[in-house]
Design an enzyme around this catalytic site. Sequence first.
Site, short mmCIF file in Angstrom:
data_model
loop_
_atom_site.label_atom_id
_atom_site.label_comp_id
_atom_site.label_asym_id
_atom_site.label_seq_id
_atom_site.Cartn_x
_atom_site.Cartn_y
_atom_site.Cartn_z
N ASP A 23 0.83 -1.21 0.00
CA ASP A 23 0.00 0.00 0.00
C ASP A 23 0.86 1.26 0.00
O ASP A 23 1.97 1.26 0.52
CB ASP A 23 -0.91 -0.03 1.24
CG ASP A 23 -2.06 0.96 1.12
OD1 ASP A 23 -2.38 1.40 0.00
OD2 ASP A 23 -2.63 1.32 2.18
N GLY A 26 0.02 5.55 -4.34
CA GLY A 26 -0.54 6.85 -4.69
C GLY A 26 0.06 7.97 -3.86
O GLY A 26 0.42 9.04 -4.38
N SER A 68 -7.58 -5.45 -5.15
CA SER A 68 -8.67 -5.95 -4.32
C SER A 68 -10.00 -5.89 -5.07
O SER A 68 -10.16 -5.13 -6.04
CB SER A 68 -8.77 -5.15 -3.02
OG SER A 68 -9.47 -3.93 -3.24
N ASN A 71 -11.08 -2.47 -5.32
CA ASN A 71 -10.31 -1.49 -6.10
C ASN A 71 -11.00 -1.13 -7.43
O ASN A 71 -10.63 -0.15 -8.07
CB ASN A 71 -8.88 -1.99 -6.38
CG ASN A 71 -7.97 -1.93 -5.15
OD1 ASN A 71 -7.08 -2.75 -4.98
ND2 ASN A 71 -8.19 -0.94 -4.28
N TRP A 72 -12.03 -1.90 -7.84
CA TRP A 72 -12.78 -1.54 -9.05
C TRP A 72 -13.51 -0.21 -8.87
O TRP A 72 -13.96 0.38 -9.85
CB TRP A 72 -13.81 -2.61 -9.38
CG TRP A 72 -13.20 -3.93 -9.74
CD1 TRP A 72 -13.22 -5.07 -8.97
CD2 TRP A 72 -12.48 -4.28 -10.93
NE1 TRP A 72 -12.55 -6.09 -9.61
CE2 TRP A 72 -12.09 -5.63 -10.82
CE3 TRP A 72 -12.11 -3.57 -12.08
CZ2 TRP A 72 -11.36 -6.30 -11.80
CZ3 TRP A 72 -11.38 -4.23 -13.05
CH2 TRP A 72 -11.01 -5.57 -12.91
C1 IPE Z 1 -5.50 -2.68 -0.13
O1 IPE Z 1 -5.17 -1.35 -0.25
C2 IPE Z 1 -5.50 -3.34 -1.47
C3 IPE Z 1 -4.19 -3.57 -2.08
C4 IPE Z 1 -3.04 -3.25 -1.57
C5 IPE Z 1 -4.21 -4.20 -3.38
P1 IPE Z 1 -6.27 -0.20 -0.46
O2 IPE Z 1 -5.51 1.06 -0.63
O3 IPE Z 1 -7.21 -0.58 -1.52
O4 IPE Z 1 -7.05 -0.23 0.94
P2 IPE Z 1 -7.85 0.91 1.69
O5 IPE Z 1 -8.87 1.43 0.72
O6 IPE Z 1 -6.90 1.97 2.10
O7 IPE Z 1 -8.45 0.23 2.89
C1 IPE Z 2 -1.50 0.28 -3.38
O1 IPE Z 2 -1.33 1.65 -3.41
C2 IPE Z 2 -1.79 -0.31 -4.73
C3 IPE Z 2 -3.17 -0.80 -4.88
C4 IPE Z 2 -4.14 -0.68 -4.02
C5 IPE Z 2 -3.50 -1.47 -6.13
P1 IPE Z 2 -2.55 2.65 -3.41
O2 IPE Z 2 -2.95 2.89 -4.81
O3 IPE Z 2 -3.63 2.17 -2.52
O4 IPE Z 2 -1.87 3.94 -2.81
P2 IPE Z 2 -2.49 4.93 -1.73
O5 IPE Z 2 -2.95 4.09 -0.58
O6 IPE Z 2 -3.62 5.65 -2.40
O7 IPE Z 2 -1.35 5.82 -1.37
MG MG Z 3 -4.08 2.39 -0.59
#
Ligand code: IPE
Ligand code: IPE
Ligand code: MG
Length: 248
Positions: A23, A26, A68, A71-72
């Site tokens: 995680d 972003g 996840s 994530n969609w």
């Molecule tokens: C969990 O991270 C999913 C993955 C790392 C693939 P998210 O960024 O989606 O989780 P939340 O939304 O912060 O709980």
């Molecule tokens: C993890 O990083 C990658 C996925 C969930 C696919 P994020 O995209 O969740 O990054 P943040 O949490 O927004 O910083």
């Molecule tokens: Mg995240």
Amino acid sequence: MAKVSFDGTSGFEVPRHVAIIMDGNGRWAAARGLPRGEGHRRGVEALRRTVRAAGEIGIGILTIFAFSSENWSRPQSEIRDLLGLLRLFIRKDLSELNRNNVRVRVIGDRETLSDDVRGLLEEAEELTRNNSGMTLVVAFNYGARQEIARAAQRIAEAVVSRGLSPADISADKLSEFMDAPDLPDPDLIIRTSGEQRLSNFLLWQSAYSELVFMPTFWPDFDRTTLEQAISEYARRERRFGGLAAAGT
Ligand code: IPE
Ligand code: IPE
Ligand code: MG
């Protein structure tokens, strides 16, 4: 079991199964004024480093949360970036993983994926099926509640058509119907980026996992951070509901 020592002191046991919630891509990008997609690209580099390091350290199974079920709900453009990176990772890295004797497994819902993505995941599993080195479990389109619901569907099917008795449905029995029933539960679950939650990851299998939360954003993760997490794990005392081992 493999013993390691990262600091020159006595060796300790390496967790057999490590799972990682990768995680913070972003936020890593935002902190640098870069688009989120750049964070994801750098995240794939961190993944390459981590797979290599895990193999060298002697971890038997590495599970990574790549995408996840939830994530969609992200913007279409970001979903496109993430799917593109998965395709690229399999196309570019599969032969090296195979050369390194890594066995790839996939957990999550494949039914709803597009044919090309499902095909790539199956190709990765097929090519590496007989490898005997580290197992890399890719959790893709994965949600733990959905996995448990799938297990319930499969077990209901077994009751209806294979004569399984409802009275024989125990926790161990239910485990046999999860997505990767032959793999042991994770000993250690690492989450990067400072968030302290499981976000629907391995809820069934994490009953007695040790959880290590690290402030590092995923693109900055490397062998040193992995070793820090394993050192932290080694300091934990696992009791599984029993009492502490005598003499400790
Ligand atoms: C969990 O991270 C999913 C993955 C790392 C693939 P998210 O960024 O989606 O989780 P939340 O939304 O912060 O709980
Ligand atoms: C993890 O990083 C990658 C996925 C969930 C696919 P994020 O995209 O969740 O990054 P943040 O949490 O927004 O910083
Ligand atoms: Mg995240």
